[in-house]
Design an enzyme around this catalytic site. Structure first.
Site, PDB file in Angstrom:
ATOM      1  N   TYR A 181      -4.321 -24.601 -27.463  1.00  0.00           N
ATOM      2  CA  TYR A 181      -4.776 -23.637 -28.468  1.00  0.00           C
ATOM      3  C   TYR A 181      -4.585 -22.196 -27.988  1.00  0.00           C
ATOM      4  O   TYR A 181      -4.429 -21.286 -28.794  1.00  0.00           O
ATOM      5  CB  TYR A 181      -6.264 -23.846 -28.782  1.00  0.00           C
ATOM      6  CG  TYR A 181      -6.560 -24.832 -29.875  1.00  0.00           C
ATOM      7  CD1 TYR A 181      -6.045 -26.120 -29.837  1.00  0.00           C
ATOM      8  CD2 TYR A 181      -7.383 -24.491 -30.943  1.00  0.00           C
ATOM      9  CE1 TYR A 181      -6.334 -27.032 -30.832  1.00  0.00           C
ATOM     10  CE2 TYR A 181      -7.685 -25.396 -31.938  1.00  0.00           C
ATOM     11  CZ  TYR A 181      -7.156 -26.664 -31.877  1.00  0.00           C
ATOM     12  OH  TYR A 181      -7.454 -27.570 -32.871  1.00  0.00           O
ATOM     13  N   LYS A 231      -3.788 -37.806 -21.636  1.00  0.00           N
ATOM     14  CA  LYS A 231      -2.465 -38.408 -21.853  1.00  0.00           C
ATOM     15  C   LYS A 231      -1.722 -38.301 -20.516  1.00  0.00           C
ATOM     16  O   LYS A 231      -0.628 -37.723 -20.416  1.00  0.00           O
ATOM     17  CB  LYS A 231      -1.751 -37.668 -22.998  1.00  0.00           C
ATOM     18  CG  LYS A 231      -0.464 -38.333 -23.482  1.00  0.00           C
ATOM     19  CD  LYS A 231      -0.676 -39.655 -24.214  1.00  0.00           C
ATOM     20  CE  LYS A 231       0.672 -40.295 -24.523  1.00  0.00           C
ATOM     21  NZ  LYS A 231       0.540 -41.681 -25.019  1.00  0.00           N
ATOM     22  N   ASP A 263      -4.120 -42.101 -27.263  1.00  0.00           N
ATOM     23  CA  ASP A 263      -3.688 -42.984 -28.360  1.00  0.00           C
ATOM     24  C   ASP A 263      -4.580 -44.231 -28.408  1.00  0.00           C
ATOM     25  O   ASP A 263      -5.018 -44.674 -29.470  1.00  0.00           O
ATOM     26  CB  ASP A 263      -2.196 -43.347 -28.239  1.00  0.00           C
ATOM     27  CG  ASP A 263      -1.777 -43.796 -26.851  1.00  0.00           C
ATOM     28  OD1 ASP A 263      -2.582 -43.659 -25.896  1.00  0.00           O
ATOM     29  OD2 ASP A 263      -0.640 -44.294 -26.698  1.00  0.00           O
ATOM     30  N   ASP A 287     -10.353 -32.006 -30.954  1.00  0.00           N
ATOM     31  CA  ASP A 287     -10.283 -31.630 -32.379  1.00  0.00           C
ATOM     32  C   ASP A 287     -10.008 -32.871 -33.217  1.00  0.00           C
ATOM     33  O   ASP A 287     -10.689 -33.144 -34.211  1.00  0.00           O
ATOM     34  CB  ASP A 287      -9.165 -30.590 -32.564  1.00  0.00           C
ATOM     35  CG  ASP A 287      -9.010 -30.177 -34.015  1.00  0.00           C
ATOM     36  OD1 ASP A 287     -10.032 -29.917 -34.664  1.00  0.00           O
ATOM     37  OD2 ASP A 287      -7.857 -30.136 -34.500  1.00  0.00           O
ATOM     38  N   ASP A 291     -12.890 -35.417 -35.548  1.00  0.00           N
ATOM     39  CA  ASP A 291     -12.747 -35.690 -36.992  1.00  0.00           C
ATOM     40  C   ASP A 291     -12.754 -37.194 -37.239  1.00  0.00           C
ATOM     41  O   ASP A 291     -13.385 -37.686 -38.179  1.00  0.00           O
ATOM     42  CB  ASP A 291     -11.421 -35.112 -37.524  1.00  0.00           C
ATOM     43  CG  ASP A 291     -11.604 -33.741 -38.173  1.00  0.00           C
ATOM     44  OD1 ASP A 291     -12.483 -32.988 -37.695  1.00  0.00           O
ATOM     45  OD2 ASP A 291     -10.880 -33.431 -39.136  1.00  0.00           O
TER      46      ASP A 291
HETATM   47  C1  IPM Z   1     -12.456 -27.396 -35.802  1.00  0.00           C
HETATM   48  C2  IPM Z   1     -11.356 -26.845 -36.689  1.00  0.00           C
HETATM   49  C3  IPM Z   1     -10.701 -25.660 -35.996  1.00  0.00           C
HETATM   50  C4  IPM Z   1     -10.094 -26.150 -34.701  1.00  0.00           C
HETATM   51  C5  IPM Z   1      -9.673 -24.902 -36.846  1.00  0.00           C
HETATM   52  C6  IPM Z   1     -10.219 -24.492 -38.185  1.00  0.00           C
HETATM   53  C7  IPM Z   1      -9.124 -23.708 -36.111  1.00  0.00           C
HETATM   54  O1  IPM Z   1     -10.451 -27.841 -37.014  1.00  0.00           O
HETATM   55  O2  IPM Z   1     -13.387 -26.654 -35.467  1.00  0.00           O
HETATM   56  O3  IPM Z   1     -12.378 -28.579 -35.446  1.00  0.00           O
HETATM   57  O4  IPM Z   1      -8.957 -26.626 -34.690  1.00  0.00           O
HETATM   58  O5  IPM Z   1     -10.762 -26.052 -33.665  1.00  0.00           O
HETATM   59 MG    MG Z   2     -11.038 -29.778 -36.390  1.00  0.00          MG
END
Ligand code: IPM
Ligand code: MG
Length: 404
Positions: A181, A231, A263, A287, A291
């Site tokens: 990032y 990884k 993975d 990240d 999710d």
């Molecule tokens: C998160 C989001 C952010 C990230 C984006 C919006 C920059 O997806 O907080 O998980 O990738 O960290």
């Molecule tokens: Mg995110």
């Protein structure tokens, strides 16, 4: 792992995740606080509502925070500042200097969400997301704690089978201010063949020890299991990651450390999520995996997060995005932001009693059958964002918290 708490409404189960890290282990994250009047503590909180559903959910969380605080002798001074698309519209940049200084001067920061269709075609440095990355960097909040707990009330909202989802209680510890990032070099250039080349750099050095320590401490206060995800079969940055995490393990003999390729981890999370307690991983894998973990719990609209530094204010935000498709329609689920406010109290300010009031109030609202659209199932009461907020607020009021 769940403890029962008697409220004056009914008995609710409090998931262990909410109590995952004890006071002692968070000592380095403690922040300053001015004494307002005898017996009262006063904190300054910067609110960054941002875009989309951000303003709706932050205004509800603010009320809940205020109420829980006032019942525990804590006063707040709120300052609302622009970030993301809202800041772009107002002053032309996604993170104004004034927002950075207000955030740095405060005791904690509560963020809603950033981004929206309107700014999707902006140049990279003028995208709302840039504001979020910049505030994380400015506050040096390298440790991102993302709990994923399947609440008994919401098991049927999970996309996984009941027997797979029931009882899941895990914590993703994501490195937040390093890796691909932020790594240099990065950019888009034209090579000798006239072809455009996009490139980024996954780079890790001292950041590994720092995040690993937070993860070992976190695991120690939970079920004592830490899985480091990398990884290392392909990437040098991951080889170093695994080497450093392994080296530190000897300092935490009470924590059982394992390693997993990313993975495989992505697959294991949906195959058998209960095998995980604490996961530590880099910025980009964290990240993605957080999710994925959120969906096990039924809705990304339920998950809070805390981003902590060594000292100074933490940044607390729901992990969901700005959901522009439902913005302004009173449909958003405010619970992730409300639970982020609870994390703010607990991890940011050390106000565990006020935090617990909020956590319990959320469970009471769910026990009473209230659901926003994202977690609705037959037989429950469909409510909007505001009504869900009011239900939580009522329960914050009516509870006598157990000692923490
Ligand atoms: C998160 C989001 C952010 C990230 C984006 C919006 C920059 O997806 O907080 O998980 O990738 O960290
Ligand atoms: Mg995110």
């Amino acid at each position: 792992m769940a403890a029962a708490l008697q409220t004056n409404i009914r008995t609710v189960k409090v998931p262990a995740t909410f109590r995952a890290v004890s006071k002692q282990s968070l000592a380095p994250f403690r922040v300053r606080c001015a004494v307002a009047s005898p017996g009262k503590k006063r904190y300054t909180i910067t609110l960054l509502p941002g875009d989309g559903i951000g303003p709706e959910v932050v205004s509800i969380a603010k009320n809940v925070l205020q109420q829980a605080g006032s019942l525990e002798g804590v006063e707040f001074n709120f300052r609302e500042m622009p970030i993301g698309g809202a800041a772009l519209d107002l002053v032309g940049v996604p993170l104004p200097e004034e927002t950075i200084s207000a955030a740095k001067e405060s005791d904690a920061v509560l963020l809603g969400a950033i981004g929206g269709y309107k700014w999707d075609n902006n140049e990279k440095h003028l995208r709302p997301e840039k504001g979020l990355l910049q505030i994380r960097a400015a506050l040096k909040v390298f440790a991102n704690l993302r709990p994923a707990t399947v609440l008994p009330q919401l098991v049927d909202a999970s996309t996984l089978k009941r027997e797979v989802a029931e009882g899941v209680d895990l914590m993703v510890v994501r490195e937040l201010t390093g890796g691909i990032y932020f790594g240099e070099p990065r950019g888009i250039k034209t090579n000798e063949n006239g072809e455009e080349v996009g490139f980024n750099t996954e780079v890790y050095a001292h950041e590994i020890d720092r995040i690993a320590r937070v993860a070992f401490e976190t695991a120690r206060k939970r079920r004592g299991k830490l899985c480091s995800v990398d990884k290392a079969n392909v990437l040098e940055a991951s080889i170093l990651w695994r080497k450093r995490v392994t080296a530190l393990a000897s300092e935490y003999p009470d924590v059982e450390l394992s390693h997993m390729y990313v993975d495989n981890a992505a697959m294991q999370l949906v195959r058998d999520p209960k095998q995980f307690d604490t996961i530590v991983t880099n910025n980009i894998f964290g990240d993605i995996l957080s999710d994925e973990a959120s969906m096990i719990t039924g809705s990304i609209g339920m998950l809070p997060s805390a981003s902590l530094s060594d000292s100074g204010p933490g940044l607390f935000e729901p992990i969901h995005g700005s959901a522009p498709d439902i913005a302004g329609q009173d449909k958003a689920n405010p619970l992730a932001t409300i639970l982020s406010a609870a994390m703010l109290l607990k991890y940011g300010l050390g106000e565990e009693k006020a935090a617990k009031r909020i956590e319990d109030a959320v469970l009471v609202a769910l026990n009473n059958g209230f659901r926003t659209g994202d977690i609705y199932s037959a037989g429950t009461k469909l409510v909007g964002c505001k009504e869900m907020g009011e239900e939580v607020l009522k329960s914050v009021d009516s509870q006598v918290p157990a000692s923490v």
